[in-house]
Structures are given as structure tokens and as C-alpha cells.
Scaffold this motif. Structure first.
Motif, mmCIF file in Angstrom:
data_model
loop_
_atom_site.group_PDB
_atom_site.id
_atom_site.type_symbol
_atom_site.label_atom_id
_atom_site.label_comp_id
_atom_site.label_asym_id
_atom_site.label_seq_id
_atom_site.Cartn_x
_atom_site.Cartn_y
_atom_site.Cartn_z
ATOM 1 N N CYS A 83 1.773 2.043 -3.411
ATOM 2 C CA CYS A 83 0.662 2.609 -4.191
ATOM 3 C C CYS A 83 0.616 4.119 -4.027
ATOM 4 O O CYS A 83 0.471 4.863 -5.004
ATOM 5 N N GLN A 84 0.736 4.571 -2.784
ATOM 6 C CA GLN A 84 0.662 6.008 -2.527
ATOM 7 C C GLN A 84 1.867 6.733 -3.121
ATOM 8 O O GLN A 84 1.728 7.790 -3.739
ATOM 9 N N VAL B 266 -3.332 3.899 -8.769
ATOM 10 C CA VAL B 266 -2.571 2.700 -8.423
ATOM 11 C C VAL B 266 -3.411 1.932 -7.405
ATOM 12 O O VAL B 266 -3.787 2.463 -6.359
ATOM 13 N N ARG C 77 0.810 -1.212 0.000
ATOM 14 C CA ARG C 77 0.000 0.000 0.000
ATOM 15 C C ARG C 77 0.853 1.275 0.000
ATOM 16 O O ARG C 77 0.493 2.278 -0.606
ATOM 17 N N ASN D 27 -4.180 -1.197 -4.833
ATOM 18 C CA ASN D 27 -3.485 -2.103 -3.909
ATOM 19 C C ASN D 27 -4.075 -3.501 -4.114
ATOM 20 O O ASN D 27 -5.221 -3.755 -3.734
#
Lengths: 262, 142
Positions: free
Chosen positions: A94-95, A117, A91, A119
Motif C-alpha cells: 500500500c505504501q 491505497v 501494507r 490495506n
């Protein structure tokens, strides 16, 4: 040389830091021979040229590769109506990657569009037949897969804390490189999804492999997917004798249309 | 996450993929945020053929957004009346119509910040937190 997207905001304690493998992907995608291939497949004169191509990168990490594609789509594909989408099991990645891609688009004044994006596990949440360009720099190192038991708790900040733990960071980084037996366990799972993931008309995939992944066998497997499937090595780096010699394999399908066009 | 992204997502559970009910995923308890972005007319026109319009209308209505037109707009409807006497060729920048701006607002500026995405087939709920959708499944569902 096209500029490399900035990843200065990314915390590399828990997100894979761009390295030789990432840069090999950048160099390959922007090489004259790949640009020529992609222009032909996606450029002005390609079939269905008025449908926006969707680029998916699985395991985006810092987002340096997807950001590069988003920022340089004009040079790579000959068009800017490109939509970029990523996934990562981590995660935090993703950020970080979202920010990398958004910044890369802004800094380059590119007119491409960034989706999100997600997760997730590989491309398991993507609709079939939707992906035009697929990119994967997998966990390819022959090393034991991490223990997934704690994934949910390791995938977020510990309750009430503002920083991750050392164990958590080690786990998240392991996810980015450890590939199990022959470094192929994760890649094999991805390849099973690939034929139905790619767009039948113009889907093309770029997969990074190291020598221990037995790339010749991987290519042969793709060719056995059925009529028209092709697989070729289109970029390589590293010491020929070293086990980590890297290469980029391109998979694509030659459709009846391609063969009758010329 | 942008609503456009939902156009490409389905339930991650393998046995759901063949069921039409697994698409689209249905937003529930969604907190929306508008994140402004420049309109990209060429992109909007070229994404039209990829949009699952009926499903997008469903999502928009489930989120309480203004009702989308029944039929998907034509490419031409995204351009404000063309300038006259410009002849053929590139000419100046084309101007996005209100239809284009509305579509842009729904697809690219309306973001789910918090909430859930629910599969219409198996009922599995995927959480969206801080704008990131989580499609990881517990071990027994993979």
C-alpha cells in the motif's frame, strides 16, 4: 509505447515486482482496441460524461498498473478527471504503490487525481455500485494458499525493528502469487463481489488469468450473471503450450441505453 | 488518507453493507495533516455528482473542520466569475472560486494520518496508521 511508471523505490523482497503479467495489463489497457472501447464508454460523447470515473485496482502490489493508468488517462480514456484508488492485503505494498502512483502522476504532468491505497481484503471495504473501471492481477498460480494466522504481525515491521524478517517477506510474496486450487480461490472470491461492485451504467472490469485458471469457464460464468453481461479476452501473452499463458479478460454490461443509442 | 476516499468506503463486514448506518465511517481520535496539492477544477466539478454531501458534512463536523454549506455547491459556483467578451469556446484556464478552494482543501488536502474509522452500525474500529487505513478483519468477522 507509453512510459512505464518508476518503481525504483519499491523493495521487491516483500512487494511483487512488475513482471510479464503486469506488463500485459499495461499493453492491453493502452492498446488501440481497448483505448477505442474505453473512449467510447468514458469519452466526451459517452453518457454521464460529466461525472468523474473511479478506477479501482485490487492487489496493486508495486502500483505499476494503477500508476500507468493515472499517468496516461488522457490516452486511455480520453479524459483526465479520473480518480484512482487501490487496495492491497500487504501494507508495505500500500505504501509503495501510493508513492508509485503519486510519482507517475507528477512525472507525466497528468491531471488525474489519486485517492489512496487501502490495506484490505480485495474490495470488501468499497461501496457498492461505485467502481467504473476495475483492474485485478490476482494471485493466479495454482499453489497452496499461505497460512494467514500470522498476517497481522507479518503485515507490519516487527516491534522495535527497522526491517522485516525472511519468513515475513516470503509470506508477503506468497500472498501476491499463490491462488490455491486452479489458482482460482482468491479470484473466485473477488468475482462474487464484482457484479454489485461495478457501476451499473458504465462499469468495466479487467481480470488477468493464466491458462490453468480455465479462462473459458470464467467468461461463461460472467455471461451467466444476467442479461447484458459480456466477457471477452482482450489481450494475451506467453507460449501457447506453456501453462502460464496469460490473458486479460474484460467484463462489462451492455445496458439498454447502449443498444438504443445508435 | 484523504477525506475524499471516505466517500467510497463502507464497513467491510458483509452484514453491515445493507445497513445505512455503515456509511459513512466515522473518524475518531484523528490526527489530521494538510498535504497541499494543485486545485483541479475540472475534477472538482465532475466529482460533485458523486459526493454524498450530507455524510461529508457529518465527517467534517466530527473532525472539527469548518462547517460545509448545507447544500452541495453547483458546478458553476466552483468557477470564479468568467471573463467577459471571451465568446464561446475554450478560452483561457478557468479560475477556481473560493468555494472550489475550500472543497479542494477538505476533499483532497485534509488527510487522516493516525486514528480510527468507526462503523455506525456494528461499532467496528478500523485503524489508520501512517496514513494507511487497515480494513482487514479478524477471521471470525469475515
Amino acid at each position: 509505447m507509453l512510459p512505464t511508471p518508476s518503481t525504483s523505490h519499491v523493495c521487491f523482497d516483500r512487494v511483487y515486482e512488475p513482471a510479464e503479467d503486469s506488463f500485459l495489463l499495461l499493453d492491453t489497457l493502452s492498446s488501440p482496441s481497448e483505448s477505442a472501447f474505453l473512449h467510447q464508454r468514458f469519452g466526451q460523447n459517452a453518457c454521464v460524461s460529466d461525472i468523474a470515473p473511479l478506477v479501482l485496482e485490487v492487489g496493486v502490489g508495486s502500483g505499476v498498473v494503477l500508476g500507468f493508468v493515472a499517468a496516461n488517462a488522457r490516452k486511455i480514456f480520453g479524459r483526465e478527471d479520473v480518480l484512482t484508488l487501490g487496495t492491497d492485503i500487504n501494507r508495505f505494498a500500500c505504501q509503495a504503490a501510493s508513492r508509485t502512483v503519486e510519482t507517475a502522476i507528477k512525472d507525466s504532468a497528468s491531471r488525474t487525481t489519486f485517492s489512496d491505497v487501502i490495506n484490505g481484503d480485495l474490495a470488501s471495504s468499497l461501496k457498492p455500485n461505485a467502481i467504473d473501471v476495475f483492474i485485478f492481477n490476482p494471485p493466479y498460480v495454482p499453489a497452496e494458499l499461505p497460512d494467514f494466522t500470522h498476517h497481522d504481525s507479518y503485515n507490519i515491521l516487527p516491534t522495535g525493528e527497522t526491517r522485516t524478517t525472511f519468513d515475513q517477506d516470503s509470506y508477503l510474496l506468497e500472498l501476491s502469487y499463490a491462488g490455491g486450487e486452479d489458482g482460482m480461490v482468491v479470484t473466485n472470491r473477488m468475482m462474487e463481489q464484482m457484479p454489485e461492485l461495478l457501476s451499473p451504467a458504465r462499469g468495466v472490469a479487467y481480470l488477468l488469468l493464466c491458462a490453468q485458471n480455465k479462462p473459458e469457464e470464467v467468461k461463461q460464468r460472467v455471461r451467466n450473471w444476467g442479461p447484458g453481461w459480456c466477457a471477452e479476452t482482450v489481450g494475451s501473452s506467453g507460449n501457447k503450450a506453456g501453462w502460464e499463458r496469460l490473458q486479460i479478460v474484460r467484463f462489462w454490461r451492455i445496458t439498454a441505453q447502449d443498444t438504443t443509442q445508435h | 488518507m484523504k477525506l475524499l476516499t471516505l466517500n467510497f468506503l463502507t464497513c467491510a463486514i458483509k452484514s453491515c453493507k445493507t445497513s445505512p448506518a455503515s456509511f459513512p465511517l466515522h473518524p475518531r481520535d484523528a490526527e489530521l495533516e494538510i498535504v497541499e496539492a494543485d486545485v483541479n477544477l475540472a475534477f472538482l466539478q465532475n466529482i460533485l455528482p458523486r459526493l454524498m454531501w450530507a455524510e461529508l458534512r457529518t465527517i467534517a463536523s466530527e473532525l472539527g473542520l469548518p462547517t460545509l454549506p448545507e447544500d452541495i455547491p453547483e458546478r458553476e459556483a466552483l468557477v470564479e466569475g468568467r471573463g467577459e467578451g471571451e465568446g464561446e469556446g475554450e478560452g483561457g484556464e478557468q479560475i477556481p472560486s473560493q468555494t472550489a478552494k475550500d472543497l479542494h482543501r477538505v476533499l483532497l488536502e485534509t488527510c487522516i494520518q493516525e486514528g480510527k474509522l468507526v462503523c455506525g452500525n456494528c461499532g467496528h474500529e478500523y485503524a489508520v496508521k501512517e496514513g494507511v487505513a487497515n480494513f482487514l478483519l479478524p477471521g471470525h468477522l469475515v
